[in-house]
Design a protein around this motif. Structure first.
Motif, PDB file in Angstrom:
ATOM      1  N   GLN A  40       0.838  -1.206   0.000  1.00  0.00           N
ATOM      2  CA  GLN A  40       0.000   0.000   0.000  1.00  0.00           C
ATOM      3  C   GLN A  40       0.871   1.253   0.000  1.00  0.00           C
ATOM      4  OE1 GLN A  40      -2.457  -0.407   3.445  1.00  0.00           O
ATOM      5  NE2 GLN A  40      -3.983  -1.681   2.405  1.00  0.00           N
ATOM      6  N   ARG A  41       1.934   1.234   0.785  1.00  0.00           N
ATOM      7  CA  ARG A  41       2.847   2.369   0.852  1.00  0.00           C
ATOM      8  C   ARG A  41       3.537   2.586  -0.499  1.00  0.00           C
ATOM      9  NH1 ARG A  41       7.647   2.589   5.231  1.00  0.00           N
ATOM     10  NH2 ARG A  41       5.959   3.168   6.612  1.00  0.00           N
ATOM     11  N   VAL A  42       3.938   1.487  -1.145  1.00  0.00           N
ATOM     12  CA  VAL A  42       4.602   1.577  -2.445  1.00  0.00           C
ATOM     13  C   VAL A  42       3.637   2.142  -3.492  1.00  0.00           C
ATOM     14  CG1 VAL A  42       5.572   0.205  -4.335  1.00  0.00           C
ATOM     15  CG2 VAL A  42       6.333  -0.190  -1.993  1.00  0.00           C
ATOM     16  N   GLU A  43       2.394   1.678  -3.486  1.00  0.00           N
ATOM     17  CA  GLU A  43       1.399   2.181  -4.445  1.00  0.00           C
ATOM     18  C   GLU A  43       1.145   3.672  -4.245  1.00  0.00           C
ATOM     19  OE1 GLU A  43      -2.172  -0.142  -4.280  1.00  0.00           O
ATOM     20  OE2 GLU A  43      -1.063  -2.014  -4.607  1.00  0.00           O
ATOM     21  N   LYS A  44       1.070   4.097  -2.994  1.00  0.00           N
ATOM     22  CA  LYS A  44       0.858   5.514  -2.692  1.00  0.00           C
ATOM     23  C   LYS A  44       2.021   6.357  -3.202  1.00  0.00           C
ATOM     24  CE  LYS A  44       0.534   8.674   1.165  1.00  0.00           C
ATOM     25  NZ  LYS A  44       0.890   8.831   2.567  1.00  0.00           N
ATOM     26  N   ASN A  45       3.243   5.894  -2.946  1.00  0.00           N
ATOM     27  CA  ASN A  45       4.422   6.627  -3.403  1.00  0.00           C
ATOM     28  C   ASN A  45       4.562   6.582  -4.919  1.00  0.00           C
ATOM     29  OD1 ASN A  45       5.255   7.503  -0.871  1.00  0.00           O
ATOM     30  ND2 ASN A  45       6.431   5.657  -0.488  1.00  0.00           N
ATOM     31  N   ALA A  46       4.127   5.487  -5.539  1.00  0.00           N
ATOM     32  CA  ALA A  46       4.192   5.389  -7.002  1.00  0.00           C
ATOM     33  C   ALA A  46       3.270   6.418  -7.646  1.00  0.00           C
ATOM     34  CB  ALA A  46       3.818   3.984  -7.450  1.00  0.00           C
ATOM     35  N   LYS A  47       2.124   6.676  -7.030  1.00  0.00           N
ATOM     36  CA  LYS A  47       1.206   7.687  -7.560  1.00  0.00           C
ATOM     37  C   LYS A  47       1.821   9.085  -7.478  1.00  0.00           C
ATOM     38  CE  LYS A  47      -2.992   5.121  -6.618  1.00  0.00           C
ATOM     39  NZ  LYS A  47      -4.184   4.984  -5.776  1.00  0.00           N
ATOM     40  N   THR A  48       2.544   9.355  -6.416  1.00  0.00           N
ATOM     41  CA  THR A  48       3.192  10.667  -6.306  1.00  0.00           C
ATOM     42  C   THR A  48       4.358  10.778  -7.281  1.00  0.00           C
ATOM     43  OG1 THR A  48       4.596   9.927  -4.481  1.00  0.00           O
ATOM     44  CG2 THR A  48       2.525  11.012  -3.897  1.00  0.00           C
ATOM     45  N   MET A  49       5.026   9.641  -7.574  1.00  0.00           N
ATOM     46  CA  MET A  49       6.125   9.653  -8.545  1.00  0.00           C
ATOM     47  C   MET A  49       5.616   9.940  -9.957  1.00  0.00           C
ATOM     48  SD  MET A  49       9.207   9.320  -7.444  1.00  0.00           S
ATOM     49  CE  MET A  49       9.956   8.986  -9.017  1.00  0.00           C
ATOM     50  N   GLU A  50       4.396   9.540 -10.245  1.00  0.00           N
ATOM     51  CA  GLU A  50       3.825   9.793 -11.568  1.00  0.00           C
ATOM     52  C   GLU A  50       3.637  11.286 -11.828  1.00  0.00           C
ATOM     53  OE1 GLU A  50       0.230   7.551 -11.714  1.00  0.00           O
ATOM     54  OE2 GLU A  50       1.280   5.626 -11.849  1.00  0.00           O
ATOM     55  N   LYS A  51       3.468  12.042 -10.768  1.00  0.00           N
ATOM     56  CA  LYS A  51       3.272  13.485 -10.908  1.00  0.00           C
ATOM     57  C   LYS A  51       4.567  14.211 -11.263  1.00  0.00           C
ATOM     58  CE  LYS A  51      -0.437  13.457  -7.505  1.00  0.00           C
ATOM     59  NZ  LYS A  51      -0.828  13.872  -6.154  1.00  0.00           N
ATOM     60  N   VAL A  52       5.716  13.609 -10.905  1.00  0.00           N
ATOM     61  CA  VAL A  52       7.010  14.226 -11.153  1.00  0.00           C
ATOM     62  C   VAL A  52       7.504  13.791 -12.534  1.00  0.00           C
ATOM     63  CG1 VAL A  52       9.387  14.435 -10.328  1.00  0.00           C
ATOM     64  CG2 VAL A  52       7.530  14.197  -8.695  1.00  0.00           C
ATOM     65  N   GLU A  53       7.980  14.760 -13.304  1.00  0.00           N
ATOM     66  CA  GLU A  53       8.468  14.461 -14.649  1.00  0.00           C
ATOM     67  C   GLU A  53       9.811  13.726 -14.592  1.00  0.00           C
ATOM     68  OE1 GLU A  53       9.914  16.897 -18.611  1.00  0.00           O
ATOM     69  OE2 GLU A  53       8.650  17.904 -17.139  1.00  0.00           O
ATOM     70  N   ALA A  54       9.899  12.605 -15.304  1.00  0.00           N
ATOM     71  CA  ALA A  54      11.144  11.825 -15.331  1.00  0.00           C
ATOM     72  C   ALA A  54      12.200  12.549 -16.149  1.00  0.00           C
ATOM     73  CB  ALA A  54      10.877  10.452 -15.928  1.00  0.00           C
ATOM     74  N   VAL A  55      13.443  12.467 -15.681  1.00  0.00           N
ATOM     75  CA  VAL A  55      14.573  13.146 -16.310  1.00  0.00           C
ATOM     76  C   VAL A  55      15.666  12.111 -16.541  1.00  0.00           C
ATOM     77  CG1 VAL A  55      16.285  14.978 -15.984  1.00  0.00           C
ATOM     78  CG2 VAL A  55      13.995  15.273 -15.091  1.00  0.00           C
ATOM     79  N   TYR A  56      16.489  12.315 -17.568  1.00  0.00           N
ATOM     80  CA  TYR A  56      17.613  11.422 -17.836  1.00  0.00           C
ATOM     81  C   TYR A  56      18.648  11.552 -16.723  1.00  0.00           C
ATOM     82  CZ  TYR A  56      21.853   9.563 -19.872  1.00  0.00           C
ATOM     83  OH  TYR A  56      23.007   8.862 -20.081  1.00  0.00           O
ATOM     84  N   LEU A  57      19.093  10.411 -16.205  1.00  0.00           N
ATOM     85  CA  LEU A  57      20.103  10.385 -15.148  1.00  0.00           C
ATOM     86  C   LEU A  57      21.351   9.683 -15.666  1.00  0.00           C
ATOM     87  CD1 LEU A  57      17.736   9.267 -12.265  1.00  0.00           C
ATOM     88  CD2 LEU A  57      18.520  11.568 -12.751  1.00  0.00           C
TER      89      LEU A  57
END
Length: 110
Positions: A40-57
């Protein structure tokens, strides 16, 4: 101006990754580990990660951090997650500078 926004996006993405990873690692290493609560914690954090734009690392630690997050989202087994988390900590600690304290003292004795 474009470099500033790129740097801002990069920092925001890295902070979100580290926050997610830290939360997951703390959950994994608990003595009273509960699989359903952890997911449940991972799913919650995954939803917040979707809001942040991915960048090349391009740094090894950053790439490993991103790979760890992807493993979390894919519901990898606990043992694999712990192993990856430990390797991630090892990578992070390699970046710190460690001074050789008495290296000149031993040269004089030879």
């Amino acid at each position: 101006m474009n470099q500033v926004t790129d740097k801002f996006k990069r920092v925001k993405y890295l902070r979100a990754l580290e926050k997610f990873a830290k939360s997951a690692i703390n959950g994994l290493k608990r003595d009273d580990f509960d699989e359903s609560e952890f997911r449940q914690r991972v799913e919650k954090n995954a939803k917040t990660m979707e809001k942040v734009e991915a960048v090349y690392l391009d740094q090894p630690y950053s790439k490993a951090l991103e790979d760890f997050i992807n493993l979390l989202i894919k519901n990898a087994p606990k043992e694999e997650l712990l192993k990856t988390a430990n390797l991630l900590d090892k990578l992070k600690n390699q970046k710190t500078y460690k001074k050789e304290k008495h290296k000149n003292k031993f040269k004089d004795e030879d």
